[in-house]
Motif scaffolding. Structure first.
Motif, PDB file in Angstrom:
ATOM      1  N   LEU A   1       0.822  -1.210   0.000  1.00  0.00           N
ATOM      2  CA  LEU A   1       0.000   0.000   0.000  1.00  0.00           C
ATOM      3  C   LEU A   1       0.852   1.255   0.000  1.00  0.00           C
ATOM      4  N   VAL A   2       1.910   1.267   0.788  1.00  0.00           N
ATOM      5  CA  VAL A   2       2.807   2.430   0.838  1.00  0.00           C
ATOM      6  C   VAL A   2       3.489   2.624  -0.511  1.00  0.00           C
ATOM      7  N   LEU A   3       3.917   1.548  -1.140  1.00  0.00           N
ATOM      8  CA  LEU A   3       4.556   1.665  -2.454  1.00  0.00           C
ATOM      9  C   LEU A   3       3.585   2.182  -3.513  1.00  0.00           C
ATOM     10  N   VAL A   4       2.363   1.711  -3.485  1.00  0.00           N
ATOM     11  CA  VAL A   4       1.372   2.183  -4.457  1.00  0.00           C
ATOM     12  C   VAL A   4       1.065   3.652  -4.239  1.00  0.00           C
ATOM     13  N   VAL A   5       0.903   4.058  -2.994  1.00  0.00           N
ATOM     14  CA  VAL A   5       0.646   5.470  -2.702  1.00  0.00           C
ATOM     15  C   VAL A   5       1.834   6.329  -3.123  1.00  0.00           C
ATOM     16  N   ALA A   6       3.046   5.859  -2.862  1.00  0.00           N
ATOM     17  CA  ALA A   6       4.238   6.620  -3.252  1.00  0.00           C
ATOM     18  C   ALA A   6       4.325   6.750  -4.769  1.00  0.00           C
ATOM     19  N   LEU A   7       4.004   5.682  -5.487  1.00  0.00           N
ATOM     20  CA  LEU A   7       4.018   5.745  -6.950  1.00  0.00           C
ATOM     21  C   LEU A   7       2.963   6.716  -7.468  1.00  0.00           C
ATOM     22  N   LEU A   8       1.778   6.690  -6.888  1.00  0.00           N
ATOM     23  CA  LEU A   8       0.722   7.603  -7.316  1.00  0.00           C
ATOM     24  C   LEU A   8       1.083   9.062  -7.039  1.00  0.00           C
ATOM     25  N   VAL A   9       1.644   9.321  -5.882  1.00  0.00           N
ATOM     26  CA  VAL A   9       2.034  10.691  -5.542  1.00  0.00           C
ATOM     27  C   VAL A   9       3.172  11.157  -6.444  1.00  0.00           C
ATOM     28  N   GLY A  10       4.122  10.279  -6.712  1.00  0.00           N
ATOM     29  CA  GLY A  10       5.215  10.622  -7.619  1.00  0.00           C
ATOM     30  C   GLY A  10       4.717  10.912  -9.022  1.00  0.00           C
ATOM     31  N   ALA A  11       3.789  10.086  -9.506  1.00  0.00           N
ATOM     32  CA  ALA A  11       3.226  10.320 -10.840  1.00  0.00           C
ATOM     33  C   ALA A  11       2.453  11.623 -10.892  1.00  0.00           C
TER      34      ALA A  11
END
Length: 65
Positions: free
Chosen positions: A12-22
């Motif tokens: 979940l943290v990785l997905v959120v980080a990827l979304l915020v980065g994108a």
């Protein structure tokens, strides 16, 4: 059971980080930044989210030990 929770939380943290980065990259590109500059901003934001998650995890871990 706790291993599953740790793995799901990590995912979940990785997905959120990827979304915020994108989103940061997209916003930078909309602000007429060049592609390398937008990619740099996205990578910086991704790293900041991961670092923030690690700091929060360390702070919470000290409370439980």
């Amino acid at each position: 059971m706790t291993v599953a929770i740790v793995l799901l939380t990590t995912a979940l943290v990785l997905v959120v980080a990827l979304l915020v980065g994108a989103a940061a990259g997209k916003l930078a590109r909309m602000d007429s930044a060049t592609y390398p500059s937008a990619l740099t901003r996205a990578a910086t934001t991704f790293a900041a989210v991961i670092a923030l998650a690690a700091a929060v995890t360390a702070a919470i871990a000290t409370l439980f030990t």
